[in-house]
Design a protein around this motif. Structure first.
Motif, PDB file in Angstrom:
ATOM      1  N   THR A 120       0.952  -1.166   0.099  1.00 41.33           N
ATOM      2  CA  THR A 120      -0.080   0.161   0.031  1.00 41.33           C
ATOM      3  C   THR A 120       0.993   1.113   0.024  1.00 41.33           C
ATOM      4  OG1 THR A 120      -1.607  -1.209   1.293  1.00 41.33           O
ATOM      5  CG2 THR A 120      -1.907   1.274   1.154  1.00 41.33           C
ATOM      6  N   VAL A 121       1.885   1.164   0.749  1.00 40.71           N
ATOM      7  CA  VAL A 121       2.873   2.349   0.922  1.00 40.71           C
ATOM      8  C   VAL A 121       3.669   2.595  -0.311  1.00 40.71           C
ATOM      9  CG1 VAL A 121       4.810   3.210   1.927  1.00 40.71           C
ATOM     10  CG2 VAL A 121       3.238   2.147   3.265  1.00 40.71           C
ATOM     11  N   GLY A 134       1.231   3.798  -3.268  1.00 44.81           N
ATOM     12  CA  GLY A 134       0.891   5.104  -2.875  1.00 44.81           C
ATOM     13  C   GLY A 134       1.993   6.024  -3.471  1.00 44.81           C
ATOM     14  N   LEU A 135       3.205   5.785  -3.026  1.00 41.21           N
ATOM     15  CA  LEU A 135       4.368   6.380  -3.715  1.00 41.21           C
ATOM     16  C   LEU A 135       4.453   6.640  -5.297  1.00 41.21           C
ATOM     17  CD1 LEU A 135       6.971   5.635  -0.768  1.00 41.21           C
ATOM     18  CD2 LEU A 135       5.790   7.908  -1.155  1.00 41.21           C
ATOM     19  N   ARG A 188       7.422  10.957  -0.605  1.00 43.15           N
ATOM     20  CA  ARG A 188       7.469  10.609   0.731  1.00 43.15           C
ATOM     21  C   ARG A 188       6.008  10.242   1.082  1.00 43.15           C
ATOM     22  NH1 ARG A 188      10.250  14.869   4.728  1.00 43.15           N
ATOM     23  NH2 ARG A 188       9.455  16.602   3.204  1.00 43.15           N
ATOM     24  N   ASP A 189       5.861   9.219   1.869  1.00 41.81           N
ATOM     25  CA  ASP A 189       4.287   8.672   2.264  1.00 41.81           C
ATOM     26  C   ASP A 189       4.193   9.767   3.549  1.00 41.81           C
ATOM     27  OD1 ASP A 189       5.559   7.831   4.738  1.00 41.81           O
ATOM     28  OD2 ASP A 189       5.746   5.917   4.187  1.00 41.81           O
ATOM     29  N   GLU A 190       2.753   9.336   3.853  1.00 42.10           N
ATOM     30  CA  GLU A 190       2.139  10.276   4.877  1.00 42.10           C
ATOM     31  C   GLU A 190       2.891  10.288   6.132  1.00 42.10           C
ATOM     32  OE1 GLU A 190      -1.738   8.471   5.557  1.00 42.10           O
ATOM     33  OE2 GLU A 190      -2.548   9.036   3.413  1.00 42.10           O
ATOM     34  N   GLU A 191       3.744   9.202   6.422  1.00 47.50           N
ATOM     35  CA  GLU A 191       4.556   9.539   7.673  1.00 47.50           C
ATOM     36  C   GLU A 191       5.875  10.249   7.495  1.00 47.50           C
ATOM     37  OE1 GLU A 191       4.619   5.617   9.279  1.00 47.50           O
ATOM     38  OE2 GLU A 191       2.555   5.587   9.628  1.00 47.50           O
ATOM     39  N   GLY A 192       6.009  10.614   6.170  1.00 43.28           N
ATOM     40  CA  GLY A 192       7.375  11.385   5.844  1.00 43.28           C
ATOM     41  C   GLY A 192       8.310  10.413   5.545  1.00 43.28           C
ATOM     42  N   ARG A 193       8.143   9.158   5.166  1.00 51.52           N
ATOM     43  CA  ARG A 193       8.999   8.249   4.786  1.00 51.52           C
ATOM     44  C   ARG A 193       9.433   8.117   3.530  1.00 51.52           C
ATOM     45  NH1 ARG A 193       8.877   3.676   2.014  1.00 51.52           N
ATOM     46  NH2 ARG A 193      10.573   2.019   2.542  1.00 51.52           N
TER      47      ARG A 193
END
Length: 414
Positions: free
Chosen positions: A105-106, A109-110, A232-237
């Protein structure tokens, strides 16, 4: 397929035919490579979900294929523990194609930002420019190879533009694309072929590694790698370098192979069906529908990538044990008479259920819209060009488990 050929197969059991399908070196496999659809029909009629003697389960019905690709319980990630994983395959396992949620999913999304409507519209002019340039060159030749001189080069030149590399690397990109998609073949390969593919794939790995280093030193570009480095994903990764390399290799191999085969297989279908070819040339508005029918009749993927049962379950009435591997034969599902009327007829105005050439569910091909865009533009310009001719009965198909594509495609202007 003629009645004579059907009679020739009549004495074989379905188990023997499946063994032939799964054995790349079987002396009688050429017929299934050329025209696998009668075999798919026999297998589907025998058992739409079939456990082979060698282990994997094969799915041939449209309904069971939809059930498989849309069910999130089936794992792609468990392939990482499979025996005999090659170094190149190990790199691929970092890509979203071989990840389960939540990791998948991550990653999706990116990467989805690369295929937004805005991004696709930005690529439209590039594709049109590439297709026009190629056809302008080919108009000066009496005959050419449709794959080597056209359908290969449309996605290749687009990839070069999107990644930001010079056209001088075209030959390397072609070799890398073939090696990468070949490295994912699940059937046993000759040792020298596998070794050659690994060597070529490592060159691709080294190239993307260096390109990432260069882009990191000069951030802010608009190419794909620069976008992935900044994503970056929603958590800044951020993506790791390994994930960027893996997904660049996936986008290159899958996008390159898919579009090449979609365009060349589509042209093959038009030449086998002159009335449809004439209709498409006289009414370009039918091209989007024709591309969908090309995907259904001779899609670029023959089989899906492997899925593994993470727990005891069932599919199409067949109990599946935890750890068992399942392949959906997408080419069979797309010609299932339970889903499609007159399924072996090429009908560029067909209405009905959607084909499954790009899979489905969370692993639906991320670049499907770009592949459609490239094919639609290619056939729009081919419709305006002089008519092509070829001896389609003499063409040979690549003996691949995963893909459906022609080995070569000599054509001439009519």
């Amino acid at each position: 397929m003629t009645a004579d050929v059907d009679l020739r197969h009549h004495h074989w059991t379905i188990d023997e035919e499946v063994a032939q399908y799964l054995n790349a070196d079987h002396p009688d496999r050429a017929e299934i490579t050329r025209d696998p659809y009668p075999f798919f029909d026999r297998l589907r009629a025998h058992a739409p979900v079939y456990r082979t003697a060698s282990g994997p389960v094969l799915v041939t019905s449209y309904q069971a294929t939809q059930g498989l690709v849309r069910d999130r319980r089936w794992s792609r990630e468990e392939m990482s523990g499979a025996p005999g994983v090659t170094p190149t395959q190990r790199v691929f396992l970092e890509s979203l194609a071989f990840r389960d949620p939540p990791k998948h999913t991550v990653l999706r999304g990116l990467l989805a930002g690369l295929f937004t409507p805005k991004s696709l519209e930005a690529s439209r002019a590039d594709v049109r420019d590439i297709v026009r340039g190629l056809l302008a060159e080919l108009r000066g030749r009496d005959h050419f190879d449709f794959i080597q001189d056209f359908s290969y080069l449309v996605p290749l030149r687009l990839i070069c533009r999107l990644v930001g590399v010079p056209l001088s690397l075209e030959s390397e990109f072609i070799a890398w694309g073939d090696a990468l998609i070949g490295s994912l073949e699940p059937l046993p390969q000759a040792a020298e072929v596998a070794a050659r593919r690994e060597t070529t794939a490592r060159e691709c790995f080294a190239f993307f590694t260096e390109l990432i280093r260069e882009r990191r030193a000069r951030p802010g570009g608009s190419d794909i790698i620069s976008q992935l480095l900044a994503a970056r994903d929603e958590e800044g990764r951020f993506l790791t370098d390994e994930e960027i390399i893996a997904n660049c290799m996936l986008l290159h191999s899958a996008g390159f192979s898919t579009t090449r085969n979609l365009i060349s297989n589509g042209m093959y279908l038009l030449l086998r069906n002159p009335a449809s070819y004439a209709e498409l040339r006289s009414d370009p508005g039918v091209i989007p529908s024709a591309v969908e029918e090309m995907l259904r009749c001779e899609g670029p993927a023959r089989n899906s990538l492997r899925r593994t049962a993470p727990e005891d379950t069932g599919l199409g009435g067949l109990p599946i044990q935890a750890g068992e591997s399942v392949y959906a034969i997408l080419a069979a599902a797309n010609r299932d008479p339970a889903a499609f009327d007159d399924p072996h007829t090429f009908n560029i105005r067909r209405a009905g259920p959607r084909q499954v050439a790009f899979g489905g569910g969370i692993h639906l091909c991320l670049g499907q819209s770009l592949a459609r865009l490239e094919a639609t533009i290619a056939f729009a310009h081919l419709a305006e060009a002089p008519r092509l001719e070829a001896d389609v009965d003499a063409l040979e198909w690549i003996p691949s488990f995963l893909t459906r594509g022609l080995a070569s495609f000599p054509v001439r202007w009519a």
